[in-house]
Structure formats: structure tokens, C-alpha cells
Design a protein around this motif. Structure first.
Motif, PDB file in Angstrom:
ATOM      1  N   GLU A 118      13.106   0.949  -2.246  1.00 40.66           N
ATOM      2  CA  GLU A 118      14.220   0.239  -1.598  1.00 40.66           C
ATOM      3  C   GLU A 118      14.980  -0.608  -2.615  1.00 40.66           C
ATOM      4  N   ILE A 119      14.253  -1.264  -3.511  1.00 47.27           N
ATOM      5  CA  ILE A 119      14.901  -2.098  -4.528  1.00 47.27           C
ATOM      6  C   ILE A 119      15.700  -1.228  -5.502  1.00 47.27           C
ATOM      7  N   ARG A 120      15.162  -0.067  -5.851  1.00 50.75           N
ATOM      8  CA  ARG A 120      15.908   0.857  -6.730  1.00 50.75           C
ATOM      9  C   ARG A 120      17.216   1.287  -6.073  1.00 50.75           C
ATOM     10  N   MET A 140      18.746  -8.363  -0.409  1.00 52.51           N
ATOM     11  CA  MET A 140      17.292  -8.564  -0.472  1.00 52.51           C
ATOM     12  C   MET A 140      16.761  -9.183   0.823  1.00 52.51           C
ATOM     13  N   ALA A 141      17.612  -9.889   1.565  1.00 55.07           N
ATOM     14  CA  ALA A 141      17.185 -10.443   2.852  1.00 55.07           C
ATOM     15  C   ALA A 141      16.836  -9.318   3.818  1.00 55.07           C
ATOM     16  N   SER A 142      17.602  -8.217   3.784  1.00 56.92           N
ATOM     17  CA  SER A 142      17.278  -7.083   4.658  1.00 56.92           C
ATOM     18  C   SER A 142      15.990  -6.389   4.202  1.00 56.92           C
ATOM     19  N   VAL A 143      15.752  -6.353   2.904  1.00 60.45           N
ATOM     20  CA  VAL A 143      14.492  -5.769   2.402  1.00 60.45           C
ATOM     21  C   VAL A 143      13.325  -6.636   2.836  1.00 60.45           C
ATOM     22  N   ARG A 144      13.483  -7.940   2.748  1.00 60.87           N
ATOM     23  CA  ARG A 144      12.418  -8.868   3.155  1.00 60.87           C
ATOM     24  C   ARG A 144      12.102  -8.716   4.633  1.00 60.87           C
ATOM     25  N   GLU A 145      13.139  -8.496   5.459  1.00 62.20           N
ATOM     26  CA  GLU A 145      12.922  -8.297   6.895  1.00 62.20           C
ATOM     27  C   GLU A 145      12.265  -6.950   7.182  1.00 62.20           C
ATOM     28  N   SER A 146      12.588  -5.940   6.387  1.00 60.03           N
ATOM     29  CA  SER A 146      12.003  -4.606   6.593  1.00 60.03           C
ATOM     30  C   SER A 146      10.535  -4.555   6.205  1.00 60.03           C
ATOM     31  N   PHE A 147      10.152  -5.356   5.207  1.00 57.55           N
ATOM     32  CA  PHE A 147       8.775  -5.351   4.711  1.00 57.55           C
ATOM     33  C   PHE A 147       8.203  -6.771   4.729  1.00 57.55           C
ATOM     34  N   PRO A 148       7.834  -7.301   5.908  1.00 61.79           N
ATOM     35  CA  PRO A 148       7.365  -8.693   5.968  1.00 61.79           C
ATOM     36  C   PRO A 148       6.001  -8.908   5.299  1.00 61.79           C
ATOM     37  N   LYS A 149       5.164  -7.861   5.201  1.00 67.31           N
ATOM     38  CA  LYS A 149       3.829  -8.012   4.613  1.00 67.31           C
ATOM     39  C   LYS A 149       3.863  -8.138   3.096  1.00 67.31           C
ATOM     40  N   ILE A 150       4.986  -7.797   2.480  1.00 64.91           N
ATOM     41  CA  ILE A 150       5.030  -7.774   1.016  1.00 64.91           C
ATOM     42  C   ILE A 150       4.941  -9.174   0.416  1.00 64.91           C
ATOM     43  N   SER A 153       1.429  -9.927  -0.546  1.00 62.89           N
ATOM     44  CA  SER A 153       0.792  -8.890  -1.356  1.00 62.89           C
ATOM     45  C   SER A 153       0.360  -9.444  -2.712  1.00 62.89           C
ATOM     46  N   PRO A 154      -0.779  -8.990  -3.220  1.00 60.74           N
ATOM     47  CA  PRO A 154      -1.183  -9.443  -4.559  1.00 60.74           C
ATOM     48  C   PRO A 154      -0.304  -8.838  -5.664  1.00 60.74           C
ATOM     49  N   ASN A 155       0.494  -7.849  -5.321  1.00 64.67           N
ATOM     50  CA  ASN A 155       1.354  -7.200  -6.314  1.00 64.67           C
ATOM     51  C   ASN A 155       2.762  -7.775  -6.352  1.00 64.67           C
ATOM     52  N   ILE A 156       2.996  -8.889  -5.692  1.00 69.00           N
ATOM     53  CA  ILE A 156       4.336  -9.459  -5.639  1.00 69.00           C
ATOM     54  C   ILE A 156       4.814  -9.877  -7.028  1.00 69.00           C
ATOM     55  N   GLY A 157       3.897 -10.276  -7.899  1.00 66.89           N
ATOM     56  CA  GLY A 157       4.271 -10.647  -9.272  1.00 66.89           C
ATOM     57  C   GLY A 157       4.835  -9.457 -10.039  1.00 66.89           C
ATOM     58  N   ARG A 158       4.204  -8.303  -9.876  1.00 69.13           N
ATOM     59  CA  ARG A 158       4.699  -7.092 -10.544  1.00 69.13           C
ATOM     60  C   ARG A 158       6.046  -6.655  -9.973  1.00 69.13           C
ATOM     61  N   ILE A 159       6.215  -6.812  -8.690  1.00 71.58           N
ATOM     62  CA  ILE A 159       7.504  -6.464  -8.073  1.00 71.58           C
ATOM     63  C   ILE A 159       8.596  -7.376  -8.614  1.00 71.58           C
ATOM     64  N   ASN A 160       8.288  -8.659  -8.742  1.00 67.78           N
ATOM     65  CA  ASN A 160       9.265  -9.601  -9.299  1.00 67.78           C
ATOM     66  C   ASN A 160       9.578  -9.266 -10.758  1.00 67.78           C
ATOM     67  N   GLU A 161       8.572  -8.861 -11.527  1.00 58.83           N
ATOM     68  CA  GLU A 161       8.811  -8.429 -12.913  1.00 58.83           C
ATOM     69  C   GLU A 161       9.745  -7.226 -12.942  1.00 58.83           C
ATOM     70  N   PHE A 162       9.519  -6.290 -12.042  1.00 52.83           N
ATOM     71  CA  PHE A 162      10.386  -5.104 -11.956  1.00 52.83           C
ATOM     72  C   PHE A 162      11.823  -5.504 -11.661  1.00 52.83           C
ATOM     73  N   ILE A 163      12.004  -6.433 -10.719  1.00 50.45           N
ATOM     74  CA  ILE A 163      13.347  -6.892 -10.362  1.00 50.45           C
ATOM     75  C   ILE A 163      13.996  -7.581 -11.556  1.00 50.45           C
ATOM     76  N   ALA A 164      13.242  -8.436 -12.257  1.00 51.36           N
ATOM     77  CA  ALA A 164      13.799  -9.160 -13.403  1.00 51.36           C
ATOM     78  C   ALA A 164      14.197  -8.200 -14.526  1.00 51.36           C
ATOM     79  N   GLU A 165      13.423  -7.138 -14.741  1.00 56.90           N
ATOM     80  CA  GLU A 165      13.723  -6.184 -15.810  1.00 56.90           C
ATOM     81  C   GLU A 165      14.933  -5.318 -15.486  1.00 56.90           C
ATOM     82  N   HIS A 166      15.109  -4.943 -14.230  1.00 55.76           N
ATOM     83  CA  HIS A 166      16.133  -3.972 -13.863  1.00 55.76           C
ATOM     84  C   HIS A 166      17.391  -4.566 -13.259  1.00 55.76           C
TER      85      HIS A 166
END
Length: 181
Positions: A118-120, A140-150, A153-166
Motif C-alpha cells: 500500500e505504501i509503495r 497515510m491516514a487512510s492506510v492507518r485506518e485500513s490497517f489498525p493492527k500495524i 506490530s513489532p515491525n513498525i520500525g522497519r516499515i518506518n525505515e522503508f518510508i524514510a528511505e523511499h
């Protein structure tokens, strides 16, 4: 010189060369059939490799069964058994899994890749429409609403790294943390 050759000479030469060609082809490739037609049957050792009976099949009596090797037995190959790279081992499909229980497996296999996909697509839309940081935060507000469990998630740091890089613009650490609140 070509003017001195008559049509009759040309046709005779062509006929002779054609006959020689086909005789050579027949003698090279159809020798057995030619001798069968002529009635000789065999010419020296031409037919010595022909078998008159079919080879036995595995379902017929008298054919040996191949033994199936167990996993413990070493398979004999031409140059020996191949060695796996260091740190690797062969396991069957049920012999590996993800850390945690079934919920963690679903989260790692399903939720995180879905969010990243979704972020891509968001980044692709940003670049297509030449949108900026404010538009990204709204999307990103719509993504946050679509995936409330994220958010938990313990992988939220990696997702944030992905967002910062891209991301095509700079996002501070505080803005990355606020994306999921």
C-alpha cells in the motif's frame, strides 16, 4: 564460355549429377532398406545390433526392483554427495516456521507485506501526480485506518525505515512516529 553450352548438354549434366546425388543419399542413409528391397537381407554386420525381442518391463516377471534409499543412507553419485553451504541444512516443508505462534506468522506473512504494498502504491501516486509531503500525510491516514493492527506490530520500525528511505521528501523521526497514532 556459357554461350558454348547447349541446352542438351546442360540437361544431361544436371540429370547425371542428380542421379549421383540421390544414389549417394540412398547408400548413406537407406542402405538397410535398399538391401532388403534387393533381396540380400543383410550386408555384413549392418544388422548385428538389431534386437528381435523387446526389453523386459518393470511390471513383468523377472525384472529386478530398484530399492528405495532411506534418508539415512548416503546416496552414491559420480563424484560423491554434494555438500550444502555452511549454516544450511535440508528440512522438509513442515520443519521450519516463523517465530511466535500462529498470530505472529499471519502478521509477518500477511499484514506487513500488505502495508508495504500500500505504501509503495502511495509513493507511485505521489510521483505520478507530483504531490508533496502534506498529501502524503493525508494519504497515510487512510492506510492507518485500513490497517489498525500495524501500529502495535513489532515491525513498525522497519516499515518506518522503508518510508524514510523511499519518500521523495524528508520525514523527521517524530513525523514517522506520528504516522501510526
Amino acid at each position: 564460355m556459357i554461350q558454348q553450352i547447349t541446352w542438351q548438354t546442360f540437361l544431361v549434366a544436371t540429370l547425371v549429377l542428380t542421379v549421383i546425388w540421390y544414389v549417394a543419399i540412398v547408400l548413406l542413409f537407406y542402405r538397410r532398406e535398399l538391401f532388403k528391397v534387393l533381396g540380400r537381407g543383410q550386408l555384413g554386420n549392418v544388422n548385428q545390433f538389431k534386437r528381435t525381442e523387446a526389453l523386459p518391463h518393470r511390471w513383468e516377471k523377472g525384472v529386478e526392483e530398484l530399492s528405495v534409499r532411506g534418508a539415512d543412507e548416503e546416496e552414491m553419485e559420480l563424484m560423491g554427495k554434494s555438500k550444502l553451504p555452511e549454516g544450511m541444512m535440508m528440512v522438509d516443508s513442515g520443519g521450519f516456521g516463523f517465530a511466535g505462534g500462529e498470530d505472529a506468522r499471519e502478521e509477518q506473512v500477511g499484514l506487513v507485506p500488505d502495508v508495504l504494498a500500500e505504501i509503495r502504491s502511495l509513493f507511485a501516486e505521489l510521483s505520478r501526480n507530483d504531490l508533496g509531503k502534506r498529501d502524503f500525510l493525508e494519504m497515510m491516514a487512510s492506510v492507518r485506518e485500513s490497517f489498525p493492527k500495524i501500529a502495535s506490530s513489532p515491525n513498525i520500525g522497519r516499515i518506518n525505515e522503508f518510508i524514510a528511505e523511499h519518500a521523495p521528501f524528508h520525514l523527521s523521526a517524530e513525523e514517522l512516529e506520528n504516522l501510526w497514532d
